[in-house]
Scaffold this active site. Structure first.
Site, PDB file in Angstrom:
ATOM      1  N   ASN A   1      17.674 -97.559-113.829  1.00 36.23           N
ATOM      2  CA  ASN A   1      17.791 -98.188-115.638  1.00 36.23           C
ATOM      3  C   ASN A   1      16.782 -97.527-116.602  1.00 36.23           C
ATOM      4  O   ASN A   1      15.561 -96.553-115.849  1.00 36.23           O
ATOM      5  CB  ASN A   1      17.990 -99.314-115.236  1.00 36.23           C
TER       6      ASN A   1
ATOM      7  N   HIS B   1      -7.508 -97.718-106.381  1.00 33.60           N
ATOM      8  CA  HIS B   1      -8.552 -97.703-106.864  1.00 33.60           C
ATOM      9  C   HIS B   1      -9.360 -98.604-105.533  1.00 33.60           C
ATOM     10  O   HIS B   1      -8.686-100.014-105.481  1.00 33.60           O
ATOM     11  CB  HIS B   1      -9.537 -97.470-107.955  1.00 33.60           C
TER      12      HIS B   1
ATOM     13  N   ALA C   1      14.621-106.172-113.298  1.00 32.38           N
ATOM     14  CA  ALA C   1      13.861-105.825-114.266  1.00 32.38           C
ATOM     15  C   ALA C   1      12.103-106.024-113.940  1.00 32.38           C
ATOM     16  O   ALA C   1      12.011-107.472-113.678  1.00 32.38           O
ATOM     17  CB  ALA C   1      14.423-106.729-115.500  1.00 32.38           C
TER      18      ALA C   1
ATOM     19  N   ALA D   1      12.912-109.990-110.445  1.00 33.89           N
ATOM     20  CA  ALA D   1      12.404-109.886-111.301  1.00 33.89           C
ATOM     21  C   ALA D   1      11.953-110.563-111.904  1.00 33.89           C
ATOM     22  O   ALA D   1      10.833-110.945-111.266  1.00 33.89           O
ATOM     23  CB  ALA D   1      13.683-110.235-113.329  1.00 33.89           C
TER      24      ALA D   1
ATOM     25  N   ARG E   1       6.958-113.495-102.638  1.00 32.39           N
ATOM     26  CA  ARG E   1       7.053-114.071-101.720  1.00 32.39           C
ATOM     27  C   ARG E   1       8.492-114.756-101.752  1.00 32.39           C
ATOM     28  O   ARG E   1       9.646-113.786-101.834  1.00 32.39           O
ATOM     29  CB  ARG E   1       6.407-115.600-101.617  1.00 32.39           C
TER      30      ARG E   1
ATOM     31  N   LYS F   1      14.143-116.575 -99.876  1.00 36.24           N
ATOM     32  CA  LYS F   1      15.908-116.038 -99.518  1.00 36.24           C
ATOM     33  C   LYS F   1      15.757-115.510 -98.047  1.00 36.24           C
ATOM     34  O   LYS F   1      15.560-114.355 -98.614  1.00 36.24           O
ATOM     35  CB  LYS F   1      17.065-116.464-100.475  1.00 36.24           C
TER      36      LYS F   1
END
Length: 223
Positions: A108, A138, A165, A183, A203, A206
């Site tokens: 997208n 870095h 997103a 998201a 983390r 599910k």
């Protein structure tokens, strides 16, 4: 020759030929302002800007002709892509040539690929708006940053992965098949297959049941 360098030279198109390129994709300190690398970045960024000018109306509103034109143009940017690739403009790359994507690859708007090292995607990967893949990094130690020019580490994404997103994936991460990146997640560690991860840092939220056969897997991605 490292495995990544061998992979790049055998499997990727459009790569620049210089010693610092091989250092860059190998996770070794390199000079990002080497003339060949700097020129490659500048050309790649102009190419992705011009991609947005491929107009549907210029191909008689013919979907097949328009898609073929977009694929041919993207083939000049990416290391390896399939003909059914679909990327919304605008998108952004460092080099483009260090990206390999499988079938059914969709991005997208505003996807960013800092592909200083190799970024590989499996089949049926879906990427939401404003997602960032940053193979660039870095040293944390400030003294080392004065001594080391740049570093980068590969990002590997399996099949049938969905990125929500504004997700961010950092250097050196591997994401397993069937994973969902929620998201806004910031992925700093490897993601197990068939899990949903979210948060900052991300983390496991599910665990998902893997498809029992290939047909079910295909049907799932089409829904």
């Amino acid at each position: 020759m490292s495995d990544l360098v061998e992979f790049a030279h055998k499997n990727l198109n459009n790569i620049p030929a210089c010693p610092d390129y091989d250092l860059m994709i190998s996770g070794k300190p390199y000079d990002s302002y080497t003339k060949v690398l700097l020129e490659k970045r500048l050309v790649a960024r102009e190419l992705v800007t011009d991609y947005g000018t491929i107009r549907f109306k210029d191909y008689d509103f013919d979907l097949e002709k328009h898609q073929n034109a977009r694929y041919e143009y993207l083939s000049k940017i990416f290391g390896k892509i399939e003909k059914d690739v679909y990327i919304e403009a605008p998108f952004f790359v460092d080099y483009g040539c260090n990206i390999k994507a499988g079938k059914g690859f969709y991005c997208n708007f505003n996807t960013t690929f800092l592909d200083c090292s190799i970024i590989t995607f499996g089949d049926n990967v879906l990427i939401g708006p404003n997602v960032t893949f940053s193979a660039a990094t870095h040293p944390v130690d400030p003294q080392e940053r004065l001594e080391v020019v740049d570093l980068s580490y590969p990002i590997t994404v399996g099949d049938n992965v969905w990125f929500g997103a504004n997700a961010v994936v950092v250097a050196g991460v591997t994401i397993g098949d069937g994973a969902v990146i929620a998201a806004g997640a910031v992925v700093t560690k490897d993601v197990p297959a068939y899990t949903v991860v979210g948060g900052v840092p991300a983390r496991v939220l599910k665990t998902l049941a893997p498809p029992t056969n290939t047909t079910e897997k295909v049907q799932e991605t089409e829904q």
